[in-house]
Design a protein around this motif. Structure first.
Motif, short mmCIF file in Angstrom:
data_model
loop_
_atom_site.label_atom_id
_atom_site.label_comp_id
_atom_site.label_asym_id
_atom_site.label_seq_id
_atom_site.Cartn_x
_atom_site.Cartn_y
_atom_site.Cartn_z
N PHE A 1 0.49 -1.24 0.05
CA PHE A 1 -0.03 0.12 0.06
C PHE A 1 0.94 1.32 0.08
O PHE A 1 0.69 2.44 0.65
N THR A 2 1.98 1.51 -0.60
CA THR A 2 2.87 2.23 -0.78
C THR A 2 3.05 2.94 -2.37
O THR A 2 3.22 4.29 -2.42
N LEU A 3 2.90 2.05 -3.32
CA LEU A 3 3.31 2.55 -4.63
C LEU A 3 2.19 3.68 -4.99
O LEU A 3 2.52 4.83 -5.54
N LEU A 4 1.09 3.78 -4.49
CA LEU A 4 0.16 5.15 -5.02
C LEU A 4 0.61 6.32 -4.32
O LEU A 4 -0.03 7.32 -4.66
N GLU A 5 1.40 6.25 -3.25
CA GLU A 5 2.06 7.38 -2.80
C GLU A 5 3.18 8.06 -3.45
O GLU A 5 3.70 9.17 -2.87
N LEU A 6 3.45 7.59 -4.42
CA LEU A 6 4.75 8.14 -5.14
C LEU A 6 4.14 8.97 -6.32
O LEU A 6 3.13 8.59 -7.01
N PRO A 7 4.80 10.10 -6.68
CA PRO A 7 4.19 11.06 -7.34
C PRO A 7 4.02 11.04 -8.93
O PRO A 7 3.61 11.55 -9.75
N VAL B 1 7.33 -9.24 -2.84
CA VAL B 1 5.72 -8.99 -2.58
C VAL B 1 5.19 -7.70 -2.60
O VAL B 1 5.83 -6.75 -1.89
N LEU B 2 4.55 -7.32 -3.51
CA LEU B 2 3.96 -6.00 -3.95
C LEU B 2 2.02 -6.17 -3.46
O LEU B 2 1.63 -7.00 -4.32
N ILE B 3 1.84 -5.18 -3.01
CA ILE B 3 0.40 -5.07 -2.40
C ILE B 3 -0.11 -3.80 -2.62
O ILE B 3 0.31 -2.98 -2.24
N GLU B 4 -1.35 -3.84 -3.20
CA GLU B 4 -2.24 -2.47 -3.21
C GLU B 4 -3.61 -2.73 -2.95
O GLU B 4 -3.96 -3.78 -3.09
N ASP B 5 -4.56 -1.64 -2.85
CA ASP B 5 -5.71 -1.68 -2.54
C ASP B 5 -6.41 -2.56 -3.83
O ASP B 5 -5.88 -2.04 -5.14
N GLY B 6 -7.64 -3.14 -3.74
CA GLY B 6 -8.28 -3.82 -4.99
C GLY B 6 -9.05 -2.76 -5.99
O GLY B 6 -9.83 -3.40 -6.48
N ASN B 7 -8.78 -1.62 -6.12
CA ASN B 7 -9.26 -0.77 -6.93
C ASN B 7 -8.64 -0.51 -8.37
O ASN B 7 -7.75 -1.24 -8.46
N SER B 8 -9.16 0.12 -9.09
CA SER B 8 -8.77 0.30 -10.43
C SER B 8 -7.05 0.92 -10.37
O SER B 8 -6.00 0.33 -10.88
#
Length: 469
Positions: free
Chosen positions: A282-288, A309-316
Protein backbone atom coordinates in the motif's frame (compact mmCIF):
# COMPACT_ATOMS: atom_id res chain seq x y z
CA UNK A 1 18.19 6.59 -6.46
CA UNK A 2 18.96 5.67 -10.01
CA UNK A 3 17.14 6.16 -13.30
CA UNK A 4 17.05 3.10 -15.47
CA UNK A 5 18.08 3.56 -19.06
CA UNK A 6 15.22 3.60 -21.48
CA UNK A 7 12.49 3.48 -18.85
CA UNK A 8 10.54 6.26 -20.55
CA UNK A 9 10.32 4.18 -23.73
CA UNK A 10 8.49 1.42 -21.90
CA UNK A 11 5.29 3.41 -21.48
CA UNK A 12 3.54 5.47 -24.13
CA UNK A 13 1.73 7.28 -22.68
CA UNK A 14 2.95 6.37 -19.16
CA UNK A 15 -0.43 6.83 -17.53
CA UNK A 16 -2.08 4.02 -19.48
CA UNK A 17 -1.73 0.45 -18.34
CA UNK A 18 -2.53 -1.10 -21.70
CA UNK A 19 0.52 0.37 -23.41
CA UNK A 20 2.92 0.39 -20.46
CA UNK A 21 5.59 -2.28 -20.14
CA UNK A 22 3.91 -4.91 -22.26
CA UNK A 23 5.22 -8.42 -21.72
CA UNK A 24 7.13 -9.59 -24.76
CA UNK A 25 5.87 -13.13 -24.26
CA UNK A 26 2.20 -12.15 -24.14
CA UNK A 27 -0.22 -14.94 -24.86
CA UNK A 28 -2.98 -13.86 -27.17
CA UNK A 29 -5.02 -16.95 -27.74
CA UNK A 30 -8.31 -16.29 -29.53
CA UNK A 31 -11.35 -17.79 -27.91
CA UNK A 32 -13.02 -20.15 -30.35
CA UNK A 33 -16.68 -20.96 -30.28
CA UNK A 34 -17.25 -24.64 -29.52
CA UNK A 35 -20.04 -26.83 -30.84
CA UNK A 36 -22.94 -27.28 -28.47
CA UNK A 37 -22.32 -31.04 -28.26
CA UNK A 38 -19.08 -30.42 -26.34
CA UNK A 39 -19.11 -30.01 -22.55
CA UNK A 40 -16.55 -28.99 -19.94
CA UNK A 41 -15.16 -31.40 -17.38
CA UNK A 42 -12.55 -31.28 -14.62
CA UNK A 43 -9.72 -33.78 -14.66
CA UNK A 44 -8.42 -33.79 -11.10
CA UNK A 45 -4.71 -33.95 -10.39
CA UNK A 46 -3.88 -37.62 -9.82
CA UNK A 47 -2.57 -37.01 -6.29
CA UNK A 48 -5.66 -34.99 -5.40
CA UNK A 49 -7.89 -37.71 -6.84
CA UNK A 50 -6.11 -40.29 -4.72
CA UNK A 51 -6.24 -38.12 -1.60
CA UNK A 52 -9.97 -37.46 -1.89
CA UNK A 53 -10.70 -41.05 -2.87
CA UNK A 54 -8.86 -42.44 0.17
CA UNK A 55 -10.42 -39.79 2.42
CA UNK A 56 -7.03 -38.36 3.25
CA UNK A 57 -8.75 -34.97 3.16
CA UNK A 58 -12.23 -33.66 2.43
CA UNK A 59 -12.89 -31.88 -0.89
CA UNK A 60 -13.49 -28.65 1.06
CA UNK A 61 -9.82 -28.86 2.12
CA UNK A 62 -8.28 -29.88 -1.20
CA UNK A 63 -4.70 -28.63 -1.83
CA UNK A 64 -5.86 -25.76 -4.01
CA UNK A 65 -7.73 -24.05 -1.17
CA UNK A 66 -5.88 -20.84 -0.24
CA UNK A 67 -8.41 -19.23 2.07
CA UNK A 68 -8.22 -19.77 5.80
CA UNK A 69 -9.80 -18.64 9.01
CA UNK A 70 -10.18 -14.98 9.86
CA UNK A 71 -7.00 -14.01 11.70
CA UNK A 72 -6.41 -11.16 14.10
CA UNK A 73 -3.24 -9.23 14.84
CA UNK A 74 -1.23 -10.68 17.75
CA UNK A 75 -2.65 -9.89 21.18
CA UNK A 76 0.49 -7.90 22.03
CA UNK A 77 -0.09 -5.62 19.06
CA UNK A 78 -3.81 -5.18 19.87
CA UNK A 79 -2.99 -4.24 23.44
CA UNK A 80 -0.37 -1.78 22.23
CA UNK A 81 -2.95 -0.24 19.88
CA UNK A 82 -5.39 0.14 22.76
CA UNK A 83 -2.80 1.83 24.98
CA UNK A 84 -1.83 4.17 22.11
CA UNK A 85 -5.48 5.22 21.69
CA UNK A 86 -6.01 5.96 25.39
CA UNK A 87 -7.27 9.43 26.18
CA UNK A 88 -9.22 9.68 22.93
CA UNK A 89 -12.97 9.44 22.60
CA UNK A 90 -13.41 6.12 20.86
CA UNK A 91 -16.45 7.12 18.78
CA UNK A 92 -14.67 10.21 17.40
CA UNK A 93 -11.52 8.22 16.69
CA UNK A 94 -13.48 5.49 14.93
CA UNK A 95 -15.36 8.03 12.80
CA UNK A 96 -12.14 9.81 11.78
CA UNK A 97 -10.47 6.47 11.03
CA UNK A 98 -13.35 5.46 8.74
CA UNK A 99 -13.00 8.77 6.90
CA UNK A 100 -9.29 8.17 6.34
CA UNK A 101 -10.01 4.64 5.12
CA UNK A 102 -12.47 5.95 2.52
CA UNK A 103 -9.98 8.61 1.46
CA UNK A 104 -7.22 6.03 0.95
CA UNK A 105 -9.55 3.76 -1.01
CA UNK A 106 -10.47 6.64 -3.32
CA UNK A 107 -6.86 7.48 -4.18
CA UNK A 108 -6.01 7.70 -7.88
CA UNK A 109 -2.68 7.36 -9.61
CA UNK A 110 -1.08 10.80 -9.99
CA UNK A 111 -1.74 12.22 -13.48
CA UNK A 112 1.30 12.39 -15.71
CA UNK A 113 2.47 15.57 -17.40
CA UNK A 114 1.59 14.06 -20.77
CA UNK A 115 -2.03 13.72 -19.59
CA UNK A 116 -2.18 17.44 -18.85
CA UNK A 117 -0.61 18.37 -22.19
CA UNK A 118 -2.90 16.20 -24.33
CA UNK A 119 -6.09 17.19 -22.52
CA UNK A 120 -5.06 20.83 -22.56
CA UNK A 121 -4.68 20.72 -26.35
CA UNK A 122 -8.13 19.21 -26.74
CA UNK A 123 -9.78 21.71 -24.40
CA UNK A 124 -8.10 24.67 -26.09
CA UNK A 125 -9.53 23.53 -29.41
CA UNK A 126 -12.99 22.99 -27.90
CA UNK A 127 -13.14 26.36 -26.14
CA UNK A 128 -11.53 28.46 -28.87
CA UNK A 129 -14.75 28.87 -30.84
CA UNK A 130 -16.86 29.64 -27.77
CA UNK A 131 -14.44 32.21 -26.43
CA UNK A 132 -13.93 33.85 -29.83
CA UNK A 133 -17.67 34.57 -30.03
CA UNK A 134 -17.30 36.68 -26.89
CA UNK A 135 -14.28 38.56 -28.17
CA UNK A 136 -16.32 41.66 -29.08
CA UNK A 137 -17.65 41.81 -25.51
CA UNK A 138 -14.25 41.41 -23.85
CA UNK A 139 -11.94 44.32 -23.13
CA UNK A 140 -8.75 44.38 -25.20
CA UNK A 141 -5.89 42.44 -23.63
CA UNK A 142 -8.12 40.09 -21.58
CA UNK A 143 -9.05 37.66 -24.35
CA UNK A 144 -6.15 35.30 -23.62
CA UNK A 145 -6.85 35.46 -19.88
CA UNK A 146 -10.47 34.43 -20.44
CA UNK A 147 -9.45 31.51 -22.61
CA UNK A 148 -6.91 30.38 -20.01
CA UNK A 149 -9.53 30.51 -17.23
CA UNK A 150 -12.00 28.42 -19.25
CA UNK A 151 -9.36 25.80 -20.10
CA UNK A 152 -8.10 25.65 -16.51
CA UNK A 153 -11.63 25.13 -15.19
CA UNK A 154 -12.25 22.32 -17.65
CA UNK A 155 -8.97 20.60 -16.76
CA UNK A 156 -9.94 20.64 -13.09
CA UNK A 157 -13.14 18.81 -14.00
CA UNK A 158 -11.40 16.26 -16.24
CA UNK A 159 -8.22 15.43 -14.31
CA UNK A 160 -8.45 13.99 -10.81
CA UNK A 161 -6.43 16.15 -8.40
CA UNK A 162 -3.59 14.32 -6.70
CA UNK A 163 -1.39 15.44 -3.84
CA UNK A 164 0.75 13.64 -1.27
CA UNK A 165 -1.04 12.53 1.88
CA UNK A 166 -0.56 14.93 4.76
CA UNK A 167 0.72 12.70 7.57
CA UNK A 168 0.59 13.98 11.16
CA UNK A 169 0.46 12.25 14.53
CA UNK A 170 -3.32 12.35 14.29
CA UNK A 171 -3.48 10.73 10.84
CA UNK A 172 -0.91 8.13 11.94
CA UNK A 173 -3.21 7.14 14.81
CA UNK A 174 -6.20 7.03 12.48
CA UNK A 175 -4.22 4.87 10.06
CA UNK A 176 -3.27 2.52 12.88
CA UNK A 177 -6.91 2.03 13.87
CA UNK A 178 -8.47 1.90 10.40
CA UNK A 179 -5.95 -0.05 8.32
CA UNK A 180 -3.80 -2.26 10.54
CA UNK A 181 -6.31 -5.13 11.07
CA UNK A 182 -7.00 -5.47 7.33
CA UNK A 183 -3.36 -5.03 6.28
CA UNK A 184 -2.18 -7.59 8.82
CA UNK A 185 -4.74 -10.15 7.59
CA UNK A 186 -3.73 -9.58 3.96
CA UNK A 187 -0.02 -9.96 4.74
CA UNK A 188 -0.69 -13.02 6.88
CA UNK A 189 -2.65 -14.66 4.07
CA UNK A 190 -0.04 -13.96 1.37
CA UNK A 191 2.85 -15.08 3.57
CA UNK A 192 0.89 -18.22 4.53
CA UNK A 193 0.47 -19.02 0.84
CA UNK A 194 4.24 -18.70 0.33
CA UNK A 195 4.86 -21.03 3.28
CA UNK A 196 2.25 -23.51 2.00
CA UNK A 197 3.57 -23.67 -1.57
CA UNK A 198 7.26 -23.39 -0.63
CA UNK A 199 7.65 -25.20 2.72
CA UNK A 200 11.46 -25.27 2.44
CA UNK A 201 11.67 -21.47 2.38
CA UNK A 202 12.91 -20.21 5.74
CA UNK A 203 13.37 -16.42 5.65
CA UNK A 204 15.91 -14.70 7.86
CA UNK A 205 15.78 -11.13 6.46
CA UNK A 206 12.98 -8.71 5.52
CA UNK A 207 13.05 -5.37 3.70
CA UNK A 208 9.80 -3.41 4.04
CA UNK A 209 9.39 -0.29 1.86
CA UNK A 210 6.61 1.94 3.18
CA UNK A 211 6.59 -0.04 6.41
CA UNK A 212 3.96 2.13 8.14
CA UNK A 213 3.27 0.64 11.58
CA UNK A 214 5.49 -2.40 10.78
CA UNK A 215 2.64 -4.75 9.86
CA UNK A 216 5.11 -6.66 7.66
CA UNK A 217 7.33 -7.36 10.66
CA UNK A 218 4.41 -8.63 12.75
CA UNK A 219 2.99 -10.84 9.97
CA UNK A 220 6.36 -12.36 9.03
CA UNK A 221 7.14 -13.15 12.65
CA UNK A 222 3.73 -14.73 13.17
CA UNK A 223 3.64 -16.85 9.98
CA UNK A 224 7.13 -18.31 10.25
CA UNK A 225 7.14 -18.33 14.07
CA UNK A 226 10.72 -17.14 14.35
CA UNK A 227 12.86 -14.09 15.02
CA UNK A 228 14.40 -12.69 11.86
CA UNK A 229 18.07 -11.76 11.83
CA UNK A 230 17.45 -8.45 10.08
CA UNK A 231 14.33 -6.35 9.46
CA UNK A 232 14.93 -3.12 7.52
CA UNK A 233 11.86 -0.86 7.65
CA UNK A 234 11.78 2.18 5.37
CA UNK A 235 9.11 4.88 5.70
CA UNK A 236 9.69 8.46 4.62
CA UNK A 237 7.44 9.80 7.40
CA UNK A 238 9.18 10.24 10.74
CA UNK A 239 5.88 10.30 12.65
CA UNK A 240 4.94 6.86 11.31
CA UNK A 241 8.35 5.43 12.23
CA UNK A 242 8.01 6.76 15.77
CA UNK A 243 4.54 5.23 16.09
CA UNK A 244 5.83 1.84 14.87
CA UNK A 245 8.70 2.00 17.38
CA UNK A 246 6.32 2.89 20.22
CA UNK A 247 4.07 -0.05 19.37
CA UNK A 248 7.02 -2.44 19.55
CA UNK A 249 8.06 -0.95 22.89
CA UNK A 250 4.57 -1.33 24.32
CA UNK A 251 4.45 -4.90 23.04
CA UNK A 252 7.85 -5.51 24.66
CA UNK A 253 9.39 -6.49 21.33
CA UNK A 254 13.10 -6.02 20.95
CA UNK A 255 14.03 -3.67 18.16
CA UNK A 256 17.38 -1.98 17.89
CA UNK A 257 20.41 -2.10 15.62
CA UNK A 258 21.80 -4.69 18.02
CA UNK A 259 18.83 -7.00 17.43
CA UNK A 260 18.71 -6.33 13.68
CA UNK A 261 15.46 -4.29 13.53
CA UNK A 262 15.89 -0.89 11.87
CA UNK A 263 13.59 2.03 11.09
CA UNK A 264 14.84 4.44 8.45
CA UNK A 265 13.45 7.19 6.22
CA UNK A 266 15.58 6.32 3.19
CA UNK A 267 16.99 3.35 1.32
CA UNK A 268 20.23 1.93 2.72
CA UNK A 269 23.46 3.19 1.19
CA UNK A 270 24.64 -0.30 0.30
CA UNK A 271 23.35 -1.39 -3.11
CA UNK A 272 24.60 -4.99 -2.90
CA UNK A 273 22.67 -6.07 0.20
CA UNK A 274 19.77 -8.39 -0.59
CA UNK A 275 16.89 -9.71 1.53
CA UNK A 276 14.91 -12.96 1.53
CA UNK A 277 11.60 -11.08 1.41
CA UNK A 278 11.21 -7.59 -0.03
CA UNK A 279 7.80 -6.05 0.64
CA UNK A 280 5.92 -2.98 -0.53
CA UNK A 281 2.39 -2.85 0.85
CA UNK A 282 0.00 0.00 0.00
CA UNK A 283 2.84 2.39 -0.86
CA UNK A 284 3.17 2.67 -4.66
CA UNK A 285 0.14 4.98 -4.95
CA UNK A 286 1.90 7.47 -2.69
CA UNK A 287 4.71 8.00 -5.21
CA UNK A 288 4.27 11.14 -7.34
CA UNK A 289 4.79 9.74 -10.86
CA UNK A 290 5.13 6.69 -13.06
CA UNK A 291 8.86 7.23 -13.27
CA UNK A 292 9.21 7.27 -9.48
CA UNK A 293 7.16 4.08 -9.17
CA UNK A 294 9.30 2.28 -11.73
CA UNK A 295 12.56 3.41 -10.13
CA UNK A 296 11.41 2.17 -6.72
CA UNK A 297 10.22 -1.18 -8.12
CA UNK A 298 13.55 -1.65 -9.91
CA UNK A 299 15.40 -0.91 -6.68
CA UNK A 300 13.20 -3.30 -4.72
CA UNK A 301 13.79 -6.03 -7.29
CA UNK A 302 17.56 -5.49 -7.08
CA UNK A 303 17.35 -5.99 -3.30
CA UNK A 304 15.33 -9.21 -3.63
CA UNK A 305 17.06 -12.49 -2.84
CA UNK A 306 14.00 -14.77 -3.03
CA UNK A 307 10.55 -13.08 -2.99
CA UNK A 308 9.27 -9.63 -3.94
CA UNK A 309 5.76 -9.01 -2.56
CA UNK A 310 3.77 -6.02 -3.88
CA UNK A 311 0.29 -5.20 -2.52
CA UNK A 312 -2.19 -2.39 -3.17
CA UNK A 313 -5.89 -1.77 -2.64
CA UNK A 314 -8.07 -3.76 -5.00
CA UNK A 315 -9.42 -0.77 -6.92
CA UNK A 316 -8.52 0.27 -10.48
CA UNK A 317 -5.60 2.49 -9.40
CA UNK A 318 -4.08 -0.14 -7.12
CA UNK A 319 -4.45 -2.85 -9.74
CA UNK A 320 -2.80 -0.66 -12.38
CA UNK A 321 0.15 0.08 -10.07
CA UNK A 322 0.62 -3.65 -9.47
CA UNK A 323 0.46 -4.42 -13.19
CA UNK A 324 2.99 -1.71 -14.01
CA UNK A 325 5.40 -3.20 -11.49
CA UNK A 326 4.78 -6.76 -12.66
CA UNK A 327 5.33 -5.80 -16.29
CA UNK A 328 8.53 -3.91 -15.46
CA UNK A 329 10.09 -6.95 -13.78
CA UNK A 330 8.94 -9.11 -16.70
CA UNK A 331 10.64 -6.68 -19.09
CA UNK A 332 13.84 -6.60 -17.04
CA UNK A 333 14.02 -10.38 -16.77
CA UNK A 334 13.03 -11.33 -20.32
CA UNK A 335 15.50 -14.04 -21.41
CA UNK A 336 18.08 -13.16 -24.06
CA UNK A 337 17.99 -14.81 -27.47
CA UNK A 338 20.73 -17.23 -26.37
CA UNK A 339 19.19 -17.85 -22.95
CA UNK A 340 15.72 -19.39 -23.10
CA UNK A 341 15.42 -19.98 -19.34
CA UNK A 342 13.63 -17.26 -17.37
CA UNK A 343 15.43 -16.17 -14.21
CA UNK A 344 12.18 -15.46 -12.35
CA UNK A 345 8.53 -16.40 -12.33
CA UNK A 346 5.21 -15.08 -11.01
CA UNK A 347 4.74 -17.11 -7.85
CA UNK A 348 1.26 -15.85 -7.00
CA UNK A 349 -1.57 -15.23 -7.75
CA UNK A 350 -1.04 -15.90 -11.46
CA UNK A 351 -0.36 -19.44 -12.74
CA UNK A 352 1.59 -17.94 -15.68
CA UNK A 353 4.13 -15.24 -16.57
CA UNK A 354 2.16 -13.63 -19.42
CA UNK A 355 0.43 -10.25 -19.42
CA UNK A 356 -2.63 -10.22 -17.15
CA UNK A 357 -5.57 -11.54 -19.22
CA UNK A 358 -8.10 -9.71 -17.09
CA UNK A 359 -6.95 -6.37 -18.48
CA UNK A 360 -6.95 -7.75 -22.02
CA UNK A 361 -10.39 -9.30 -21.68
CA UNK A 362 -12.59 -7.08 -19.53
CA UNK A 363 -10.44 -4.27 -18.07
CA UNK A 364 -11.64 -4.80 -14.51
CA UNK A 365 -9.27 -5.13 -11.54
CA UNK A 366 -7.93 -8.54 -10.66
CA UNK A 367 -8.48 -8.45 -6.92
CA UNK A 368 -9.19 -10.70 -3.99
CA UNK A 369 -11.22 -10.41 -0.82
CA UNK A 370 -10.14 -10.75 2.79
CA UNK A 371 -12.26 -10.81 5.95
CA UNK A 372 -10.98 -9.15 9.11
CA UNK A 373 -12.22 -8.14 12.57
CA UNK A 374 -12.25 -4.59 13.88
CA UNK A 375 -10.47 -3.95 17.22
CA UNK A 376 -12.77 -4.77 20.12
CA UNK A 377 -11.69 -1.78 22.26
CA UNK A 378 -13.20 0.72 19.81
CA UNK A 379 -16.87 -0.17 20.32
CA UNK A 380 -16.74 -2.88 22.97
CA UNK A 381 -17.41 -5.54 20.35
CA UNK A 382 -15.93 -6.74 17.08
CA UNK A 383 -17.36 -6.42 13.59
CA UNK A 384 -16.34 -8.57 10.66
CA UNK A 385 -15.56 -6.53 7.56
CA UNK A 386 -14.14 -7.21 4.12
CA UNK A 387 -11.39 -5.57 2.11
CA UNK A 388 -10.36 -5.95 -1.55
CA UNK A 389 -6.71 -6.05 -2.50
CA UNK A 390 -4.53 -6.65 -5.56
CA UNK A 391 -1.11 -8.20 -5.28
CA UNK A 392 1.71 -10.06 -6.97
CA UNK A 393 4.48 -12.25 -5.57
CA UNK A 394 7.55 -12.56 -7.79
CA UNK A 395 10.24 -15.17 -7.13
CA UNK A 396 13.86 -14.88 -8.26
CA UNK A 397 14.14 -18.39 -9.62
CA UNK A 398 12.92 -20.28 -12.71
CA UNK A 399 9.49 -21.85 -12.40
CA UNK A 400 10.06 -25.40 -11.09
CA UNK A 401 9.00 -28.27 -13.29
CA UNK A 402 6.97 -29.63 -10.36
CA UNK A 403 4.70 -26.54 -10.32
CA UNK A 404 1.26 -27.84 -11.38
CA UNK A 405 0.14 -24.33 -12.49
CA UNK A 406 -3.45 -25.02 -11.53
CA UNK A 407 -6.04 -22.48 -12.74
CA UNK A 408 -6.82 -19.68 -10.27
CA UNK A 409 -10.43 -18.74 -9.46
CA UNK A 410 -10.53 -14.94 -9.85
CA UNK A 411 -14.17 -14.22 -9.07
CA UNK A 412 -16.84 -15.51 -6.73
CA UNK A 413 -17.97 -19.06 -7.53
CA UNK A 414 -21.62 -19.35 -8.53
CA UNK A 415 -23.46 -22.49 -7.46
CA UNK A 416 -26.52 -23.44 -9.44
CA UNK A 417 -28.69 -26.52 -9.57
CA UNK A 418 -26.28 -29.36 -10.43
CA UNK A 419 -23.68 -26.98 -11.91
CA UNK A 420 -20.75 -24.80 -10.84
CA UNK A 421 -19.80 -21.53 -12.58
CA UNK A 422 -16.10 -20.57 -12.29
CA UNK A 423 -14.03 -17.72 -13.70
CA UNK A 424 -10.52 -19.06 -14.10
CA UNK A 425 -7.12 -17.59 -14.92
CA UNK A 426 -5.27 -20.39 -16.71
CA UNK A 427 -1.62 -21.32 -17.19
CA UNK A 428 -1.68 -20.37 -20.89
CA UNK A 429 -2.39 -16.74 -19.98
CA UNK A 430 -6.11 -16.72 -20.78
CA UNK A 431 -9.23 -15.98 -18.75
CA UNK A 432 -12.09 -18.43 -19.11
CA UNK A 433 -15.66 -18.73 -17.81
CA UNK A 434 -16.27 -22.40 -17.08
CA UNK A 435 -19.52 -24.21 -16.32
CA UNK A 436 -19.03 -27.66 -14.80
CA UNK A 437 -22.16 -29.76 -14.68
CA UNK A 438 -22.58 -32.61 -12.24
CA UNK A 439 -23.62 -35.04 -14.95
CA UNK A 440 -20.38 -34.49 -16.92
CA UNK A 441 -17.92 -34.89 -14.02
CA UNK A 442 -17.02 -37.69 -11.64
CA UNK A 443 -18.11 -37.29 -8.05
CA UNK A 444 -14.77 -36.22 -6.55
CA UNK A 445 -14.03 -33.69 -9.28
CA UNK A 446 -17.44 -32.05 -8.96
CA UNK A 447 -17.18 -31.88 -5.16
CA UNK A 448 -13.74 -30.23 -5.39
CA UNK A 449 -15.03 -27.72 -7.95
CA UNK A 450 -17.96 -26.80 -5.69
CA UNK A 451 -15.56 -26.06 -2.82
CA UNK A 452 -13.24 -23.91 -4.94
CA UNK A 453 -13.90 -20.28 -4.03
CA UNK A 454 -12.61 -16.87 -5.05
CA UNK A 455 -8.81 -16.90 -4.69
CA UNK A 456 -8.45 -20.70 -4.62
CA UNK A 457 -6.74 -22.86 -7.22
CA UNK A 458 -8.75 -25.50 -9.07
CA UNK A 459 -6.71 -28.71 -8.51
CA UNK A 460 -6.62 -30.06 -12.03
CA UNK A 461 -7.18 -29.17 -15.65
CA UNK A 462 -10.42 -28.23 -17.39
CA UNK A 463 -10.98 -30.15 -20.59
CA UNK A 464 -13.71 -30.71 -23.19
CA UNK A 465 -15.42 -33.84 -24.33
CA UNK A 466 -18.40 -34.82 -26.38
CA UNK A 467 -21.66 -34.84 -24.54
CA UNK A 468 -22.53 -38.30 -23.30
CA UNK A 469 -18.97 -39.71 -23.38
Amino acid sequence: MFIMKGISKLCNPPGRLGSSLKCTSQANVPEESKPLNFVKYLELDSQVEAGVGSRLYHPRNHPGVMRGRVVEPPIDLLQAMEVTAEGRKKSDLSKAADGLKRQLWGRHLPPERSDYIEKMKVERMNTLAAVSELSHEVAPGTYDDLEEKVVTRRLKDLIHPWHPMSVTKETCLQYLISRTPAEYCILHKIFSEIRLKDPTFDPTTLFDFGSGVASGYWATKEVWQKELKEVYNVDSNLEMNELACNLLKLAKQQFSPETGVYFRQYFPVSVDRTYDIVLSAFTLLELPSFKDRMEIVAQLWSKTEKYLVLIEDGNSAGYQAIMEARNLVTHLETPDADDHIAKFHVFSPCPHDFLCPRFIKDKTPCNFEISYLTPKFLEGKQHQKKHLYSYVVLKKAPRPSSDPQWPRCVRETLLRSKSVHLKLCKSNGTLEDVILRKENNNRNAYRCAKRTKWGDCLPGEVGEKEKGT
